[in-house]
Design an enzyme around this catalytic site. Structure first.
Site, mmCIF file in Angstrom:
data_model
loop_
_atom_site.group_PDB
_atom_site.id
_atom_site.type_symbol
_atom_site.label_atom_id
_atom_site.label_comp_id
_atom_site.label_asym_id
_atom_site.label_seq_id
_atom_site.Cartn_x
_atom_site.Cartn_y
_atom_site.Cartn_z
ATOM 1 N N SER A 197 0.812 -1.212 0.000
ATOM 2 C CA SER A 197 0.000 0.000 0.000
ATOM 3 C C SER A 197 0.845 1.261 0.000
ATOM 4 O O SER A 197 0.419 2.289 -0.512
ATOM 5 C CB SER A 197 -0.925 0.001 1.222
ATOM 6 O OG SER A 197 -0.162 -0.078 2.421
ATOM 7 N N HIS A 245 -3.840 -10.531 3.701
ATOM 8 C CA HIS A 245 -4.043 -9.086 3.590
ATOM 9 C C HIS A 245 -3.350 -8.667 2.294
ATOM 10 O O HIS A 245 -2.148 -8.389 2.281
ATOM 11 C CB HIS A 245 -3.446 -8.359 4.795
ATOM 12 C CG HIS A 245 -4.009 -8.812 6.109
ATOM 13 N ND1 HIS A 245 -5.097 -8.212 6.703
ATOM 14 C CD2 HIS A 245 -3.644 -9.829 6.932
ATOM 15 C CE1 HIS A 245 -5.368 -8.823 7.851
ATOM 16 N NE2 HIS A 245 -4.501 -9.812 8.008
ATOM 17 N N THR A 246 -4.125 -8.632 1.210
ATOM 18 C CA THR A 246 -3.525 -8.393 -0.109
ATOM 19 C C THR A 246 -2.928 -7.004 -0.229
ATOM 20 O O THR A 246 -2.046 -6.790 -1.065
ATOM 21 C CB THR A 246 -4.579 -8.606 -1.202
ATOM 22 O OG1 THR A 246 -5.702 -7.746 -0.952
ATOM 23 C CG2 THR A 246 -5.060 -10.045 -1.214
ATOM 24 N N CYS A 247 -3.421 -6.042 0.549
ATOM 25 C CA CYS A 247 -2.852 -4.692 0.484
ATOM 26 C C CYS A 247 -1.438 -4.648 1.040
ATOM 27 O O CYS A 247 -0.660 -3.747 0.705
ATOM 28 C CB CYS A 247 -3.736 -3.701 1.235
ATOM 29 S SG CYS A 247 -5.433 -3.611 0.634
ATOM 30 N N PHE A 248 -1.100 -5.596 1.928
ATOM 31 C CA PHE A 248 0.205 -5.585 2.592
ATOM 32 C C PHE A 248 1.014 -6.843 2.291
ATOM 33 O O PHE A 248 2.063 -7.054 2.910
ATOM 34 C CB PHE A 248 0.015 -5.452 4.108
ATOM 35 C CG PHE A 248 -0.926 -4.351 4.497
ATOM 36 C CD1 PHE A 248 -0.559 -3.030 4.347
ATOM 37 C CD2 PHE A 248 -2.193 -4.644 4.973
ATOM 38 C CE1 PHE A 248 -1.423 -2.008 4.702
ATOM 39 C CE2 PHE A 248 -3.066 -3.634 5.326
ATOM 40 C CZ PHE A 248 -2.689 -2.305 5.190
#
Length: 870
Positions: free
Chosen positions: A815, A836-839
């Site tokens: 992100s 947690h695909t954003c991280f």
């Protein structure tokens, strides 16, 4: 008799538009051989005006569709409402039925009132060339009260607007008169040529109205109840010829008073003002008339071919003899034009100064602007010298005292906080190094025959005059890697440099804030298409915030990555006939020449162009790539014969055979034409003009092969490719890709799919675990036992995409920039792993055994879907 323009309290003015509140309640469409549940909306249009066309929201239902939605429209009492019920599908919309409402009939049936009037309309649709019933549509109308006395009832018109007729000796009145002035409608006495708010002008008149301006050179007697005091007066003047309209004009569009209109009791006496107006201090030669006001005595001239006329009730209108039309509005000054923006608003274009304005120009407006412009031009030179009074001396002084001489073209030297830096206006970049000394100090000379040059963007390259070639690679020993220069050197570094230059262009042109795109996994294609095409292209440069309906995930980059992956898999699916596989064993995609089977295919290619540009602009990957010749077309490069081998081996072998054999010895009769079959239709294409009569010989064989190769790459896909590139160019200019070749562009768009296990383990980090934890050792053991397909699924589960950046796992993006693959200890042993695909983080519970970890991990990556919040 009361004039048609009179009004009472609570009664709508006859010559003004009023607001109509239309409530769309429900519809009962007749569905034949369709899905039991349909997604539909209602479209309402007033008099066919695009600016007065509005839609309801979409509703899903089966036998009955409920909206209960209110739409506010601007209408007159003679307006027609056209209602259409549409059914939404993935690739197109289907018309379920249409209905129309005549407001004048509704008013007459309800005593001039529309107070929550309920109407049940019969929908009509077309089936096999015949009109059939399409169901029912229920609406409510709530509008103003209208005086029915002002509504034309067919053949009769009110006395206050009685039009004059031609003399018996004149020409017979045709159904379409030469000069038709604005007509009256039931909201009162105005034609549809006057401006509506947000609408466009119309010149059509009602069928029940006659033309008061059907006069050519002979004027007719007019009765006017409001001018009874002038009944005995006569005007002994000659009629105004059509070639002198400027002599009877008035300032602006203000109507003349009653004194300016003389009426005679003799039917054969001219009653309208003619050739000229009385001069100041001079009385007109009429009995019972009064002197014209000052505004009418000093009129502004009308454009050539225009004439000012007057209705019996004193209202002024204008006749354009050039186009044989009439209007209430005074013509624009010379060089001005009236236009409409996409929202239906009027604006005015001044072609003299190449400017636009919202205000309607008048003669006084033009005079004031010319006076202001004259004063501005007088002061412009002085202001320019004043603003540059210091710059000239400082620049000359710096040039005189600078031993390095002037800066290269497009460069500027600036100083901030005591430190000097340099601005390259060619590339809109800044740097600390002086471009005159950068790369030149303490550097050895170039080899014989070599020369260093710079592109227009300030990037240096080297010219080898011995072989007549150019390269970015420095030919001097020890400079291959470009460590001293910072410009592209070897290939691996060159691609990184190109990629960072592209990312710099994207970041420097990014817009603030974000843009929300709300989609559903079930209707991903349709939702994305509707929202992307309804947005301005520049809005797509803002930070994306993807919302999956029914899921509570917050998009910090991971949801956007998955959205690009899923949508690319959907839009590039050959089942939609927009793209096709390049070959039996080649699963790269190319444009399908038969895509025209979908009538809206060009709109979809424009959408796909925008989508692909968004993926490159935001640094996201797509699922499936295109063929290398297609990437060459994006880069405006010409495909070669060798490129044909990968997409059509048979065609390639045929051309190679022609190239390697003597056609005259083989007796082949080939001409510069080629046949192509699309959807069973065979068409013949000439490779050059008159090609059907030009035979292929050994002399022109090379030209034939070149033209045939070009035709093979473009056959049947010219329009689709242009629509794709137009959509791409709207979001990210194609010039930004000029540094890349086709393989680099594919790598930047699709990433790498091969997974290196050693690179993965080397660039993984751990939280609440250590590298020696048994759960971590079990995890890597499970990953090593997986095949490549499951490893890709695991990568997609954690990062949102199945592709890797060029630098591998070391350059995974999170992100807030680079973020490595992370494994965190979270939860209990009964939990499933979460991501947690954003991280790029995997939450791995502390499982007790290897078998338990393997079972839970495989179940998570194969059976779970969607986002949520803790």
């Amino acid at each position: 008799m009361a004039s048609a323009s009179s009004s009472r309290a609570g009664v709508a003015l006859p010559f003004e538009k009023s607001q109509l509140t239309l409530k769309v309640v429900s519809a009962k469409p007749k569905v034949h051989n369709r899905q039991p549940r349909i997604n539909s909306y209602v479209e309402v249009a007033v008099d066919g005006l695009p600016s007065e066309t509005k839609k309801t929201g979409k509703r899903i239902g089966s036998s009955e569709l409920l909206w209960n939605e209110i739409i506010v429209l601007n209408v007159t009492a003679q307006s027609h409402l056209d209602l259409k019920v549409w059914s939404c599908h993935t690739l197109r919309n289907e018309l379920l039925g249409t209905a129309s409402v005549n407001l004048s009939n509704v008013l007459k049936n309800n005593g001039g009132k529309m107070e929550n009037t309920q109407l049940t309309l019969n929908l009509q649709t077309e089936n096999k060339g015949s009109v059939v019933s399409g169901g029912e549509l229920t609406i409510f109308l709530d509008g103003p009260t209208v005086d029915l006395g002002s509504v034309p009832n067919g053949s009769a018109v009110t006395d206050g607007s009685q039009p004059p007729s031609r003399e018996s000796s004149g020409t017979a009145i045709a159904p379409e008169t030469r000069h038709q002035p604005p007509s009256t409608n039931c909201f009162g006495g105005r034609s549809r040529t006057h401006r509506h708010s947000g609408g466009s002008a119309r010149t059509a008149t009602a069928a029940s109205e006659q033309s008061p301006g059907a006069r050519n050179r002979h004027r007719q007697p007019v009765k006017n109840s409001s001018s009874s005091g002038l009944a005995n007066g006569t005007v002994n003047e000659e009629p105004t010829p059509a070639s002198e309209p400027e002599e009877s004009s008035v300032v602006g569009v203000t109507s003349l008073p009653a004194a300016a209109l003389s009426v005679s009791s003799n039917p054969n006496t001219t009653s309208l003002p003619a050739q000229s107006t009385p001069a100041e201090g001079e009385e007109a030669s009429t009995s019972g008339t009064q002197q014209l006001p000052a505004a009418a005595q000093a009129p502004d001239a009308l454009p050539a071919g225009w004439e000012q006329r007057e209705l019996p009730n004193g209202r002024v209108y204008y006749v354009d003899h050039n186009t044989k039309t009439t209007t209430w509005e005074r013509p624009l000054p010379p060089g001005w034009e009236k236009r409409t923006d996409p929202r239906g608003r009027f604006y005015y274009v001044d072609h003299n100064t190449r400017t636009t304005t919202w205000q309607r120009p008048t003669a006084e407006y033009v005079r004031n602007y010319e006076q202001w412009q004259s004063q501005r031009n007088q002061l412009q030179g002085a202001m320019q010298h004043f603003s540059q009074r210091f710059l000239y001396q400082s620049s000359s002084a710096s040039t005189d005292h600078d031993p390095l001489g002037p800066l290269p073209p497009g460069w500027e030297k600036r100083q901030d906080n005591g430190r000097v830096y340099y601005v390259n206006h060619n590339t809109r970049t800044t740097q600390w190094e002086d471009p005159r000394t950068q790369g030149m100090i303490q550097e050895p000379a170039l080899p014989p025959g070599w020369e260093m040059k710079y592109t227009s963007e300030g990037v240096r390259y080297f010219v080898d005059h011995n072989t007549r070639t150019t390269t970015f690679k420095d030919p001097r020993p020890g400079f291959e890697s470009g460590t001293k220069q910072g410009s592209p050197g070897a290939y691996d570094r060159s691609f990184r440099w190109k990629y960072h230059q592209f990312r710099f262009l994207c970041h420097s042109n990014a817009l603030p804030s974000h843009v929300k795109i709300s989609v559903s996994r079930q209707t991903l294609f349709e939702d994305s298409f509707q929202q992307i095409m309804n947005m301005k292209p520049y809005d797509l440069r803002r930070r994306l915030y993807i919302i999956m309906r029914g899921e509570e995930g917050l998009d910090y980059g991971g949801i956007a990555r998955e959205w690009f992956f899923l949508l690319s898999h959907e839009v590039l699916n050959p089942m939609y006939c927009l793209f096709e596989y390049a070959g039996k064993n080649n699963y790269c995609l190319q444009i399908n020449p038969a895509s025209s089977i979908n009538p809206d295919h060009l709109t979809y290619f424009r959408f796909i162009g925008r989508f692909i540009a968004m993926a490159l602009y935001h640094g996201k990957f797509i699922d499936t790539g295109f063929t290398l010749p297609f990437y060459k077309r994006m880069l405006n490069k010409r495909p070669t014969l060798k490129d044909l081998e990968s997409i059509d081996p048979e065609f390639y072998n045929s051309i190679v055979w022609i190239k390697e054999n003597n056609l005259e010895e083989c007796g082949l009769e080939l001409f510069f034409i080629q046949d192509m079959e699309i959807l069973g239709k065979v068409t013949t294409h000439e490779l050059k003009e008159g090609g059907e009569n030009i035979r292929v010989t050994e002399e022109n064989k090379e030209e034939y092969i070149m033209l045939l190769t070009d035709w093979r790459f473009t056959r049947g896909v010219e329009e689709q490719t242009k629509a794709f590139l137009d959509g791409f160019n709207e979001v990210a200019p194609l010039e930004w890709l000029r540094y890349f070749d086709e393989k680099e562009l594919e790598l930047m768009l699709c990433g790498m799919q091969e997974i290196d296990m050693s690179d993965w383990q080397k660039n993984a980090i751990y939280r609440h675990y250590t590298k020696s934890s048994k759960q971590i050792q079990w995890f890597w053991q499970v990953v090593k036992e997986m095949d490549n397909e499951k490893r890709i699924r695991l990568l997609q589960f954690v990062t949102g995409t199945c592709r890797l950046p060029v630098g591998g796992f070391a350059e995974l993006i999170g992100s807030n920039g680079p973020q490595k693959f992370c494994i965190d200890r979270v939860g209990k042993e009964t939990w499933l792993p979460r991501s947690h695909t954003c991280f790029n983080r995997l939450d791995l519970p502390p499982y007790k055994s290897y078998e338990q970890l393997k079972e839970k991990l495989l179940y998570a990556i194969e059976e779970t879907e969607g986002f949520g919040q803790e």
